[in-house]
Design a protein around this motif. Structure first.
Motif, PDB file in Angstrom:
ATOM      1  N   GLY A   1       0.908  -1.167   0.134  1.00 52.89           N
ATOM      2  CA  GLY A   1      -0.128  -0.083   0.055  1.00 52.89           C
ATOM      3  C   GLY A   1       0.776   1.179  -0.084  1.00 52.89           C
ATOM      4  N   LEU A   2       1.890   1.352   1.107  1.00 56.49           N
ATOM      5  CA  LEU A   2       2.769   2.361   0.888  1.00 56.49           C
ATOM      6  C   LEU A   2       3.581   2.590  -0.633  1.00 56.49           C
ATOM      7  CD1 LEU A   2       4.362   2.110   4.439  1.00 56.49           C
ATOM      8  CD2 LEU A   2       2.892   4.006   3.536  1.00 56.49           C
ATOM      9  N   ASN A   3       3.998   1.453  -1.167  1.00 60.19           N
ATOM     10  CA  ASN A   3       4.599   1.690  -2.417  1.00 60.19           C
ATOM     11  C   ASN A   3       3.657   2.250  -3.472  1.00 60.19           C
ATOM     12  OD1 ASN A   3       7.336   0.822  -1.908  1.00 60.19           O
ATOM     13  ND2 ASN A   3       6.543  -1.348  -2.129  1.00 60.19           N
ATOM     14  N   LEU A   4       2.655   1.864  -3.582  1.00 59.02           N
ATOM     15  CA  LEU A   4       1.402   2.413  -4.579  1.00 59.02           C
ATOM     16  C   LEU A   4       0.926   3.824  -4.258  1.00 59.02           C
ATOM     17  CD1 LEU A   4      -1.124  -0.599  -4.693  1.00 59.02           C
ATOM     18  CD2 LEU A   4       0.510   0.210  -6.542  1.00 59.02           C
ATOM     19  N   PHE A   5       1.120   4.136  -2.677  1.00 55.89           N
ATOM     20  CA  PHE A   5       0.712   5.475  -2.406  1.00 55.89           C
ATOM     21  C   PHE A   5       1.824   6.631  -2.925  1.00 55.89           C
ATOM     22  CE2 PHE A   5       1.234   9.052   0.669  1.00 55.89           C
ATOM     23  CZ  PHE A   5       0.230   9.552   0.485  1.00 55.89           C
ATOM     24  N   PHE A   6       3.130   6.199  -2.779  1.00 55.71           N
ATOM     25  CA  PHE A   6       4.186   6.844  -3.086  1.00 55.71           C
ATOM     26  C   PHE A   6       4.460   6.949  -4.487  1.00 55.71           C
ATOM     27  CE2 PHE A   6       5.560   6.050   1.518  1.00 55.71           C
ATOM     28  CZ  PHE A   6       5.129   7.526   1.919  1.00 55.71           C
ATOM     29  N   LEU A   7       4.354   5.730  -5.224  1.00 57.67           N
ATOM     30  CA  LEU A   7       4.209   5.765  -6.870  1.00 57.67           C
ATOM     31  C   LEU A   7       3.155   6.906  -7.374  1.00 57.67           C
ATOM     32  CD1 LEU A   7       4.640   2.063  -7.749  1.00 57.67           C
ATOM     33  CD2 LEU A   7       6.292   4.003  -8.125  1.00 57.67           C
ATOM     34  N   GLY A   8       1.954   6.915  -6.541  1.00 59.15           N
ATOM     35  CA  GLY A   8       1.068   8.075  -7.100  1.00 59.15           C
ATOM     36  C   GLY A   8       1.489   9.122  -6.955  1.00 59.15           C
ATOM     37  N   ILE A   9       2.137   9.341  -5.903  1.00 59.11           N
ATOM     38  CA  ILE A   9       2.755  10.899  -5.515  1.00 59.11           C
ATOM     39  C   ILE A   9       3.821  11.253  -6.610  1.00 59.11           C
ATOM     40  CG2 ILE A   9       4.337  12.418  -4.181  1.00 59.11           C
ATOM     41  CD1 ILE A   9       3.158  11.099  -1.910  1.00 59.11           C
ATOM     42  N   LEU A  10       4.681  10.140  -6.943  1.00 60.51           N
ATOM     43  CA  LEU A  10       5.551  10.365  -8.026  1.00 60.51           C
ATOM     44  C   LEU A  10       4.828  10.881  -9.190  1.00 60.51           C
ATOM     45  CD1 LEU A  10       8.601  10.481  -9.030  1.00 60.51           C
ATOM     46  CD2 LEU A  10       8.341   7.810  -9.174  1.00 60.51           C
ATOM     47  N   GLY A  11       3.954   9.899  -9.540  1.00 63.66           N
ATOM     48  CA  GLY A  11       3.111  10.116 -10.946  1.00 63.66           C
ATOM     49  C   GLY A  11       2.539  11.380 -10.951  1.00 63.66           C
ATOM     50  N   MET A  12       1.994  12.102 -10.113  1.00 64.24           N
ATOM     51  CA  MET A  12       1.441  13.388  -9.867  1.00 64.24           C
ATOM     52  C   MET A  12       2.385  14.353 -10.430  1.00 64.24           C
ATOM     53  SD  MET A  12      -1.097  13.869  -6.839  1.00 64.24           S
ATOM     54  CE  MET A  12       0.071  13.678  -5.550  1.00 64.24           C
ATOM     55  N   TYR A  13       4.099  14.176 -10.212  1.00 63.83           N
ATOM     56  CA  TYR A  13       4.623  15.139 -10.436  1.00 63.83           C
ATOM     57  C   TYR A  13       5.238  14.694 -11.860  1.00 63.83           C
ATOM     58  CZ  TYR A  13       5.655  17.098  -5.804  1.00 63.83           C
ATOM     59  OH  TYR A  13       5.297  17.922  -4.640  1.00 63.83           O
ATOM     60  N   VAL A  14       5.337  13.617 -12.106  1.00 63.06           N
ATOM     61  CA  VAL A  14       5.659  13.266 -13.809  1.00 63.06           C
ATOM     62  C   VAL A  14       4.516  13.702 -14.586  1.00 63.06           C
ATOM     63  CG1 VAL A  14       5.866  11.303 -15.097  1.00 63.06           C
ATOM     64  CG2 VAL A  14       6.841  11.134 -12.934  1.00 63.06           C
ATOM     65  N   SER A  15       3.275  13.677 -14.195  1.00 64.44           N
ATOM     66  CA  SER A  15       2.017  14.067 -15.011  1.00 64.44           C
ATOM     67  C   SER A  15       2.197  15.534 -15.335  1.00 64.44           C
ATOM     68  CB  SER A  15       0.811  13.608 -14.395  1.00 64.44           C
ATOM     69  OG  SER A  15       0.566  14.375 -13.247  1.00 64.44           O
ATOM     70  N   LYS A  16       2.691  16.121 -14.136  1.00 69.09           N
ATOM     71  CA  LYS A  16       2.756  17.608 -14.352  1.00 69.09           C
ATOM     72  C   LYS A  16       3.964  18.096 -15.315  1.00 69.09           C
ATOM     73  CE  LYS A  16      -0.265  19.396 -11.542  1.00 69.09           C
ATOM     74  NZ  LYS A  16      -1.118  20.402 -11.879  1.00 69.09           N
ATOM     75  N   ILE A  17       5.000  17.169 -15.284  1.00 65.41           N
ATOM     76  CA  ILE A  17       6.046  17.595 -16.159  1.00 65.41           C
ATOM     77  C   ILE A  17       5.606  17.201 -17.467  1.00 65.41           C
ATOM     78  CG2 ILE A  17       8.392  16.930 -16.999  1.00 65.41           C
ATOM     79  CD1 ILE A  17       8.894  15.788 -13.817  1.00 65.41           C
ATOM     80  N   TYR A  18       4.988  16.132 -17.731  1.00 71.93           N
ATOM     81  CA  TYR A  18       4.354  15.763 -19.042  1.00 71.93           C
ATOM     82  C   TYR A  18       3.439  16.817 -19.640  1.00 71.93           C
ATOM     83  CZ  TYR A  18       1.541  13.027 -22.326  1.00 71.93           C
ATOM     84  OH  TYR A  18       0.806  12.618 -23.560  1.00 71.93           O
ATOM     85  N   GLU A  19       2.548  17.455 -19.139  1.00 69.96           N
ATOM     86  CA  GLU A  19       1.853  18.402 -19.510  1.00 69.96           C
ATOM     87  C   GLU A  19       2.618  19.626 -19.937  1.00 69.96           C
ATOM     88  OE1 GLU A  19      -1.088  18.818 -16.422  1.00 69.96           O
ATOM     89  OE2 GLU A  19      -2.225  17.137 -16.705  1.00 69.96           O
ATOM     90  N   GLU A  20       3.519  19.977 -18.985  1.00 73.39           N
ATOM     91  CA  GLU A  20       4.210  21.184 -19.192  1.00 73.39           C
ATOM     92  C   GLU A  20       5.137  20.946 -20.423  1.00 73.39           C
ATOM     93  OE1 GLU A  20       3.982  24.030 -17.887  1.00 73.39           O
ATOM     94  OE2 GLU A  20       2.505  23.299 -16.425  1.00 73.39           O
ATOM     95  N   VAL A  21       5.640  19.822 -20.724  1.00 71.61           N
ATOM     96  CA  VAL A  21       6.520  19.427 -21.947  1.00 71.61           C
ATOM     97  C   VAL A  21       5.708  19.648 -23.419  1.00 71.61           C
ATOM     98  CG1 VAL A  21       7.915  17.849 -22.996  1.00 71.61           C
ATOM     99  CG2 VAL A  21       8.309  18.182 -20.578  1.00 71.61           C
ATOM    100  N   LYS A  22       4.316  19.372 -23.100  1.00 67.26           N
ATOM    101  CA  LYS A  22       3.695  19.380 -24.386  1.00 67.26           C
ATOM    102  C   LYS A  22       3.566  20.757 -24.562  1.00 67.26           C
ATOM    103  CE  LYS A  22       0.352  16.858 -22.792  1.00 67.26           C
ATOM    104  NZ  LYS A  22      -0.709  15.947 -22.308  1.00 67.26           N
ATOM    105  N   SER A  23       3.540  21.696 -23.768  1.00 68.99           N
ATOM    106  CA  SER A  23       3.387  23.158 -23.951  1.00 68.99           C
ATOM    107  C   SER A  23       2.126  23.464 -24.830  1.00 68.99           C
ATOM    108  CB  SER A  23       4.536  23.748 -24.945  1.00 68.99           C
ATOM    109  OG  SER A  23       5.706  23.649 -24.131  1.00 68.99           O
ATOM    110  N   ARG A  24       0.909  22.757 -24.118  1.00 64.67           N
ATOM    111  CA  ARG A  24      -0.270  23.175 -25.020  1.00 64.67           C
ATOM    112  C   ARG A  24      -0.891  24.359 -24.300  1.00 64.67           C
ATOM    113  NH1 ARG A  24      -3.241  17.034 -24.806  1.00 64.67           N
ATOM    114  NH2 ARG A  24      -1.881  16.123 -26.452  1.00 64.67           N
TER     115      ARG A  24
END
Length: 317
Positions: A278-301
């Motif tokens: 459960g902790l691994n999934l929780f912290f992977l989710g946190i990492l995923g939120m930051y990665v998704s922000k990077i992904y959205e910014e890189v697209k520069s839409r």
């Protein structure tokens, strides 16, 4: 000075036909205590209740009432930034149309600006008509942001504020996909002051803001966009769990050596595995939120697309 200085009022709206006229009347009354040189810009997500027709009609009788309409629904934050981009006033006031941001506060905002402040925040003392859970989430979000963010964001301050032209010009340099106006203004800096008010309940219509998850979504966007606190939390949690695991293992080993009994079995193993999973999934989710922000910014839409305008002479973006 303010008699000849253009004041812009930026108002994001979506399906607010019941509020438009009463809002314009109330805002005009307050603005004209200082100046007749102003513009009221409605930044509209495509609406189906006649909101746009009402604004067009108001523009026919008063060219100072203007509108930009998005090509699709982009949301309040994007509409607000779009309105700020097209505003040409030396001071820009951002406020909601539902009169929960009292127009009566406008002269006080302008007065503080005239006294040399580049940013004038409107801070809520009371938040009438809001669910307790929304108030709680907002309170926790502000405390967390102000504990870990690079720059503090005063609690109970929404988007209702006055911005000097030099602040607006600096905001134009930011092109974030998920812009958080409160955070951006805090990052820009400049001389800031606060005025206080009791926030009244909405008088007409109903809010388009999710009363259960709206504050949580905004708080999460602010936390992820303006701090690395969650990433740091996952690191410290990992260190703590590793330490606990080491201590448990050492205790078990010592217990075996001295002949003591140490409870162990399937329940212990299952609980440990589930907890770690459960902790691994929780912290992977946190990492995923930051990665998704990077992904959205890189697209520069673009964070908004303006399809139509009324009373706006030129849009250069």
């Amino acid at each position: 000075m303010v008699q000849t200085t253009l004041i812009s009022v930026v108002v994001p709206v979506f399906n607010e036909s019941l509020n438009i006229r009463v809002f314009v009347d109330a805002v005009k009354k307050q603005l004209e205590l200082n100046t007749k040189n102003y513009e009221i810009i409605f930044s509209v997500d495509p609406s189906n209740d006649g909101t746009e027709d009402i604004i067009r009609g108001l523009n026919q009788s008063d060219s100072r009432v203007k509108m930009i309409r998005m090509s699709r629904k982009f949301g309040q934050a994007s509409c607000t930034l779009a309105g700020i981009r097209v505003a040409i006033g030396q001071a820009v006031i951002v406020m909601d149309v539902d009169l929960q941001d009292p127009p009566e506060l406008i002269p006080e905002l302008i007065s503080a600006w005239q006294n040399g402040f580049s940013v004038v925040l409107a801070q809520r003392i009371n938040r009438r008509g809001e669910p307790i859970i929304k108030k709680f989430v907002a309170s926790i979000g502000y405390k967390f942001l102000n504990r870990f963010a690079e720059v503090p964001i005063p609690k109970n301050t929404g988007d209702f504020r006055l911005l000097d032209r030099k602040v607006v010009n600096q905001l134009q340099r930011f092109h974030e996909s998920n812009a958080f106006l409160r955070g951006l203004v805090a990052l820009v800096g400049f001389k800031t002051t606060t005025v206080y008010f009791d926030r009244p309940a909405r008088t007409h219509g109903f809010t388009k803001y999710n009363k259960w998850f709206g504050s949580f979504k905004i708080s999460l966007n602010g936390v992820v966009g303006y701090t690395t606190a969650l990433l740091n939390l996952s690191m410290f949690a990992g260190i703590f769990i590793s330490l606990v695991a080491f201590l448990v293992g050492a205790t078990y080993g010592i217990s075996k050596l001295v002949g003591g009994e140490y409870p162990i079995g399937n329940p212990t193993i299952v609980i440990s595995v589930l907890a770690m999973g459960g902790l691994n999934l929780f912290f992977l989710g946190i990492l995923g939120m930051y990665v998704s922000k990077i992904y959205e910014e890189v697209k520069s839409r673009p964070s908004f697309i303006i399809e139509d305008s009324v009373g706006i002479e030129e849009i250069n973006f």
